[in-house]
Design a protein around this motif. Structure first.
Motif, PDB file in Angstrom:
ATOM      1  N   HIS A 210       2.999  19.251 -12.161  1.00  2.55           N
ATOM      2  CA  HIS A 210       1.740  19.011 -12.879  1.00  2.55           C
ATOM      3  C   HIS A 210       0.973  17.848 -12.268  1.00  2.55           C
ATOM      4  O   HIS A 210      -0.235  17.962 -12.000  1.00  2.55           O
ATOM      5  CB  HIS A 210       2.037  18.741 -14.359  1.00  2.55           C
ATOM      6  CG  HIS A 210       0.927  18.035 -15.083  1.00  2.55           C
ATOM      7  ND1 HIS A 210      -0.222  18.677 -15.489  1.00  2.55           N
ATOM      8  CD2 HIS A 210       0.789  16.714 -15.442  1.00  2.55           C
ATOM      9  CE1 HIS A 210      -1.033  17.797 -16.091  1.00  2.55           C
ATOM     10  NE2 HIS A 210      -0.444  16.609 -16.069  1.00  2.55           N
ATOM     11  N   PHE A 213      -0.501  18.750  -8.798  1.00  6.52           N
ATOM     12  CA  PHE A 213      -1.729  19.552  -8.872  1.00  6.52           C
ATOM     13  C   PHE A 213      -2.899  18.718  -9.391  1.00  6.52           C
ATOM     14  O   PHE A 213      -4.021  18.822  -8.876  1.00  6.52           O
ATOM     15  CB  PHE A 213      -1.516  20.759  -9.782  1.00  6.52           C
ATOM     16  CG  PHE A 213      -0.845  21.926  -9.101  1.00  6.52           C
ATOM     17  CD1 PHE A 213      -1.386  22.479  -7.949  1.00  6.52           C
ATOM     18  CD2 PHE A 213       0.319  22.473  -9.617  1.00  6.52           C
ATOM     19  CE1 PHE A 213      -0.778  23.556  -7.316  1.00  6.52           C
ATOM     20  CE2 PHE A 213       0.938  23.556  -8.998  1.00  6.52           C
ATOM     21  CZ  PHE A 213       0.396  24.092  -7.845  1.00  6.52           C
ATOM     22  N   GLN A 214      -2.662  17.905 -10.418  1.00  6.74           N
ATOM     23  CA  GLN A 214      -3.749  17.118 -10.989  1.00  6.74           C
ATOM     24  C   GLN A 214      -4.285  16.099 -10.005  1.00  6.74           C
ATOM     25  O   GLN A 214      -5.495  15.874  -9.924  1.00  6.74           O
ATOM     26  CB  GLN A 214      -3.267  16.410 -12.265  1.00  6.74           C
ATOM     27  CG  GLN A 214      -3.053  17.343 -13.438  1.00  6.74           C
ATOM     28  CD  GLN A 214      -4.294  18.152 -13.772  1.00  6.74           C
ATOM     29  OE1 GLN A 214      -5.366  17.603 -14.001  1.00  6.74           O
ATOM     30  NE2 GLN A 214      -4.158  19.474 -13.777  1.00  6.74           N
ATOM     31  N   GLU A 217      -6.544  17.915  -7.584  1.00  8.02           N
ATOM     32  CA  GLU A 217      -7.823  18.316  -8.160  1.00  8.02           C
ATOM     33  C   GLU A 217      -8.745  17.122  -8.399  1.00  8.02           C
ATOM     34  O   GLU A 217      -9.963  17.266  -8.424  1.00  8.02           O
ATOM     35  CB  GLU A 217      -7.574  19.076  -9.463  1.00  8.02           C
ATOM     36  CG  GLU A 217      -6.905  20.426  -9.243  1.00  8.02           C
ATOM     37  CD  GLU A 217      -6.534  21.118 -10.541  1.00  8.02           C
ATOM     38  OE1 GLU A 217      -6.848  20.554 -11.617  1.00  8.02           O
ATOM     39  OE2 GLU A 217      -5.940  22.211 -10.487  1.00  8.02           O
ATOM     40  N   TRP A 259      -1.241  29.639 -15.829  1.00 11.52           N
ATOM     41  CA  TRP A 259      -1.922  29.200 -14.615  1.00 11.52           C
ATOM     42  C   TRP A 259      -2.976  30.210 -14.161  1.00 11.52           C
ATOM     43  O   TRP A 259      -2.809  31.428 -14.335  1.00 11.52           O
ATOM     44  CB  TRP A 259      -0.914  29.027 -13.486  1.00 11.52           C
ATOM     45  CG  TRP A 259      -0.182  27.723 -13.533  1.00 11.52           C
ATOM     46  CD1 TRP A 259      -0.459  26.642 -14.303  1.00 11.52           C
ATOM     47  CD2 TRP A 259       0.952  27.369 -12.721  1.00 11.52           C
ATOM     48  NE1 TRP A 259       0.432  25.622 -14.040  1.00 11.52           N
ATOM     49  CE2 TRP A 259       1.306  26.040 -13.076  1.00 11.52           C
ATOM     50  CE3 TRP A 259       1.701  28.027 -11.751  1.00 11.52           C
ATOM     51  CZ2 TRP A 259       2.375  25.375 -12.486  1.00 11.52           C
ATOM     52  CZ3 TRP A 259       2.762  27.371 -11.159  1.00 11.52           C
ATOM     53  CH2 TRP A 259       3.093  26.052 -11.520  1.00 11.52           C
ATOM     54  N   ARG A 262      -5.142  31.592  -8.589  1.00 11.94           N
ATOM     55  CA  ARG A 262      -5.062  30.841  -7.338  1.00 11.94           C
ATOM     56  C   ARG A 262      -3.846  29.917  -7.337  1.00 11.94           C
ATOM     57  O   ARG A 262      -3.139  29.812  -6.334  1.00 11.94           O
ATOM     58  CB  ARG A 262      -6.345  30.043  -7.146  1.00 11.94           C
ATOM     59  CG  ARG A 262      -6.401  29.285  -5.825  1.00 11.94           C
ATOM     60  CD  ARG A 262      -7.738  28.573  -5.671  1.00 11.94           C
ATOM     61  NE  ARG A 262      -7.822  27.847  -4.412  1.00 11.94           N
ATOM     62  CZ  ARG A 262      -8.867  27.123  -4.038  1.00 11.94           C
ATOM     63  NH1 ARG A 262      -9.925  27.042  -4.857  1.00 11.94           N
ATOM     64  NH2 ARG A 262      -8.862  26.492  -2.888  1.00 11.94           N
ATOM     65  N   ARG A 263      -3.591  29.264  -8.467  1.00  9.67           N
ATOM     66  CA  ARG A 263      -2.442  28.370  -8.523  1.00  9.67           C
ATOM     67  C   ARG A 263      -1.133  29.158  -8.476  1.00  9.67           C
ATOM     68  O   ARG A 263      -0.148  28.691  -7.910  1.00  9.67           O
ATOM     69  CB  ARG A 263      -2.490  27.514  -9.792  1.00  9.67           C
ATOM     70  CG  ARG A 263      -1.348  26.513  -9.857  1.00  9.67           C
ATOM     71  CD  ARG A 263      -1.425  25.599 -11.055  1.00  9.67           C
ATOM     72  NE  ARG A 263      -2.545  24.674 -10.964  1.00  9.67           N
ATOM     73  CZ  ARG A 263      -2.734  23.675 -11.837  1.00  9.67           C
ATOM     74  NH1 ARG A 263      -1.888  23.503 -12.844  1.00  9.67           N
ATOM     75  NH2 ARG A 263      -3.760  22.870 -11.699  1.00  9.67           N
ATOM     76  N   ARG A 264      -1.112  30.337  -9.057  1.00  7.23           N
ATOM     77  CA  ARG A 264       0.090  31.174  -8.975  1.00  7.23           C
ATOM     78  C   ARG A 264       0.430  31.481  -7.520  1.00  7.23           C
ATOM     79  O   ARG A 264       1.599  31.408  -7.114  1.00  7.23           O
ATOM     80  CB  ARG A 264      -0.118  32.473  -9.739  1.00  7.23           C
ATOM     81  CG  ARG A 264      -0.281  32.322 -11.242  1.00  7.23           C
ATOM     82  CD  ARG A 264      -0.591  33.670 -11.852  1.00  7.23           C
ATOM     83  NE  ARG A 264      -0.974  33.549 -13.250  1.00  7.23           N
ATOM     84  CZ  ARG A 264      -1.435  34.546 -14.001  1.00  7.23           C
ATOM     85  NH1 ARG A 264      -1.574  35.761 -13.453  1.00  7.23           N
ATOM     86  NH2 ARG A 264      -1.754  34.356 -15.260  1.00  7.23           N
ATOM     87  N   HIS A 266      -0.455  29.759  -4.851  1.00  7.43           N
ATOM     88  CA  HIS A 266       0.004  28.531  -4.198  1.00  7.43           C
ATOM     89  C   HIS A 266       1.460  28.247  -4.569  1.00  7.43           C
ATOM     90  O   HIS A 266       2.270  27.855  -3.706  1.00  7.43           O
ATOM     91  CB  HIS A 266      -0.883  27.354  -4.625  1.00  7.43           C
ATOM     92  CG  HIS A 266      -2.234  27.374  -4.013  1.00  7.43           C
ATOM     93  ND1 HIS A 266      -3.262  26.542  -4.411  1.00  7.43           N
ATOM     94  CD2 HIS A 266      -2.761  28.152  -3.018  1.00  7.43           C
ATOM     95  CE1 HIS A 266      -4.343  26.788  -3.698  1.00  7.43           C
ATOM     96  NE2 HIS A 266      -4.062  27.762  -2.844  1.00  7.43           N
ATOM     97  N   ALA A 267       1.781  28.420  -5.842  1.00  4.31           N
ATOM     98  CA  ALA A 267       3.140  28.132  -6.302  1.00  4.31           C
ATOM     99  C   ALA A 267       4.149  29.063  -5.636  1.00  4.31           C
ATOM    100  O   ALA A 267       5.235  28.623  -5.208  1.00  4.31           O
ATOM    101  CB  ALA A 267       3.223  28.265  -7.819  1.00  4.31           C
ATOM    102  N   ASP A 381      -3.533  21.342 -18.954  1.00  2.00           N
ATOM    103  CA  ASP A 381      -2.407  21.675 -18.087  1.00  2.00           C
ATOM    104  C   ASP A 381      -1.132  20.960 -18.528  1.00  2.00           C
ATOM    105  O   ASP A 381      -0.043  21.535 -18.464  1.00  2.00           O
ATOM    106  CB  ASP A 381      -2.745  21.292 -16.640  1.00  2.00           C
ATOM    107  CG  ASP A 381      -1.750  21.869 -15.650  1.00  2.00           C
ATOM    108  OD1 ASP A 381      -1.644  23.098 -15.568  1.00  2.00           O
ATOM    109  OD2 ASP A 381      -1.055  21.080 -14.988  1.00  2.00           O
TER     110      ASP A 381
END
Length: 462
Positions: A210, A213-214, A217, A259, A262-264, A266-267, A381
């Motif tokens: 978390h 990602f934060q 961003e 999520w 796009r984040r899925r 990336h993960a 999030d």
């Protein structure tokens, strides 16, 4: 005219400071290390938690110390849990109880009150998103430290905990922190058992992700959080624990529901790269994990976990509602139950196990509710992340006696309190800045609770 000298503003110690000290003591100090001069085998983390419980109570007697007032579902769930535990203790000790079991019941009651008090301090004493981030980031850094300790144990057979000699503390046993499974070392770092270490890593990995990602961003330095994520992920692998993988799978389901696409992607890419690196670094480790699940039906540890159901049913029938007393069912005097649901039902009855499950479920609700109320992407999030973290102990409780281990228990209560703190902050912010004029409450379809901030399928109730 001379320029004015600006001195840095010193922040007073608060609930977040105390919770951070608890997290560091809980994770860094070996779980088997207790105070020499205190009875009942009290650890430094337990002593800090007891202090937090006392300070929480004293602060609520005033209006000037910044303690949050008003209802909160997490606080209500903690009160119900404490009431159930006290009722069980009173019921169990009303009649005759062997001295060994009575001492264990006293010890269990003190630890449960301490953990609940720490959760209440988190819920009411950690005010605002910045202070909550301070606590959770301290937890992530401490988890990264113990992951490094676990890596030394796994890769080099070097147990750094043997060099941790702290004045005033002693080890309760001489058992090592390294065992073996399928020709690989299983490591516990500073926790009580490799399974516990793996489950702790599974609970904290989503929080590290978390903040990674934060930070990205917000155009802030993110490398530190991705390094922490990698270290915690390696710690999970080095535990060689089936329970940790199951917990992480539960986390993945919750996060993938919430999520954005796009984040899925990336993960999934990061997970793939991580698994390739683990295959290169430790050949055969992934195959060992595959074997743990492929041979599920023939695994001796699985058969051991299921052969005691008849004994458990007999004991539960004796004290159906309030149990025989928390902490009183122990090895080698009694049959070991590698299932917290069974063990808690035996010790605290149906009322106790209902209170425990309800407490974790309420923390999940609090995280999702905070996500729903807030329009801030970071808060949303974090709400989803805390809800995902709370899935891990619910799964782990079915695979081992989770609440018998101090580190994962203390961490679970800290995160329960964190969910309550986040909900309180989101509720206060929503009351001050409602999304639409005249609208104070929103109802969202269950499927939309997990959606990202772009979801706009709200139904407004004026």
């Amino acid at each position: 005219m001379a320029a004015k000298l600006t001195l840095p503003v010193r922040r007073r110690a608060d609930g977040a400071t105390l919770a951070s000290l608890f997290a560091v003591a809980l994770l860094i100090v070996p779980a088997r290390m207790v105070f020499r001069a205190l009875p009942l085998s009290i650890t430094p983390a337990s002593l800090i938690a007891l202090a937090a419980a006392l300070l929480w109570l004293c602060a609520h007697l005033t209006l000037t110390l910044g303690m949050a007032k008003g209802r909160n579902p997490v606080r209500t769930a903690l009160f119900v849990y404490l009431t159930a535990i006290v009722a069980t203790y009173g019921y169990a000790t009303y009649g005759y109880m062997p001295s060994d079991e009575l001492n264990l019941a006293d010890h269990a009651l003190i630890l449960l009150v301490a953990n609940a008090g720490l959760a209440l301090m988190m819920c009411d004493g950690v005010r605002g998103a910045a202070r909550l981030d301070f606590v959770l980031q301290a937890v992530v850094v401490a988890a990264s430290v113990i992951a490094v300790i676990g890596a030394f144990q796994f890769l080099f057979d070097l147990d750094l905990t043997q060099y941790m000699q702290i004045p005033g503390l002693r080890y309760t046993s001489e058992d090592g922190f390294i065992t073996e499974r399928s020709d690989f070392r299983r490591v516990a770092a500073t926790t009580g058992h490799p399974i516990e270490f793996g489950v702790v890593c599974a609970m904290l990995l989503p929080i590290a992700v978390h903040y990674g990602f934060q930070a990205g961003e917000r155009a802030e330095p993110a490398l530190r959080w991705w390094v922490c994520s990698g270290l915690i992920g390696m710690g999970l692998m080095f535990s060689v624990s089936r329970s940790a993988v199951l917990g992480l799978a539960g986390v993945g389901v919750v996060l993938f529901l919430g999520w954005p696409a796009r984040r899925r992607l990336h993960a999934m890419g990061v997970v793939l790269v991580f698994l390739i690196l683990m295959r290169i670094m430790v050949p055969g480790l992934l195959g060992t994990f595959y074997g743990l699940f492929a041979n599920f039906g023939n695994d001796d540890s699985i058969r051991y976990r299921t052969h005691d159901y008849e004994v458990a049913a007999h004991e539960i029938a004796k004290h159906l509602w309030l149990g025989r007393g928390a902490g009183t069912w122990y090895a080698p005097k009694h049959q070991v139950f590698d299932n917290q649901y069974i063990l808690s039902t035996v010790e605290t009855g149906l009322i106790g196990i209902g209170a425990i499950v309800g407490m974790f479920a309420c923390a999940i609700y609090a995280g999702l509710r905070a996500r729903h109320l807030s329009s801030d992407p970071g808060t949303r999030d974090l709400g989803l992340t805390l809800a995902a973290c709370m899935v891990v102990p619910l799964i782990g409780a079915a695979t081992f006696d989770l609440l018998s281990f101090a580190t994962v228990t203390g961490l679970a209560f800290l995160l329960i309190g964190a969910a309550g703190s986040l909900l309180r902050s989101a509720t206060e912010t929503a009351a001050l800045h409602p999304r639409d004029t005249g609208t104070f409450w929103r109802v969202r379809a269950p499927k939309d609770l997990f959606r990202g901030s772009g979801g706009r399928s709200d139904q407004v109730v004026s």
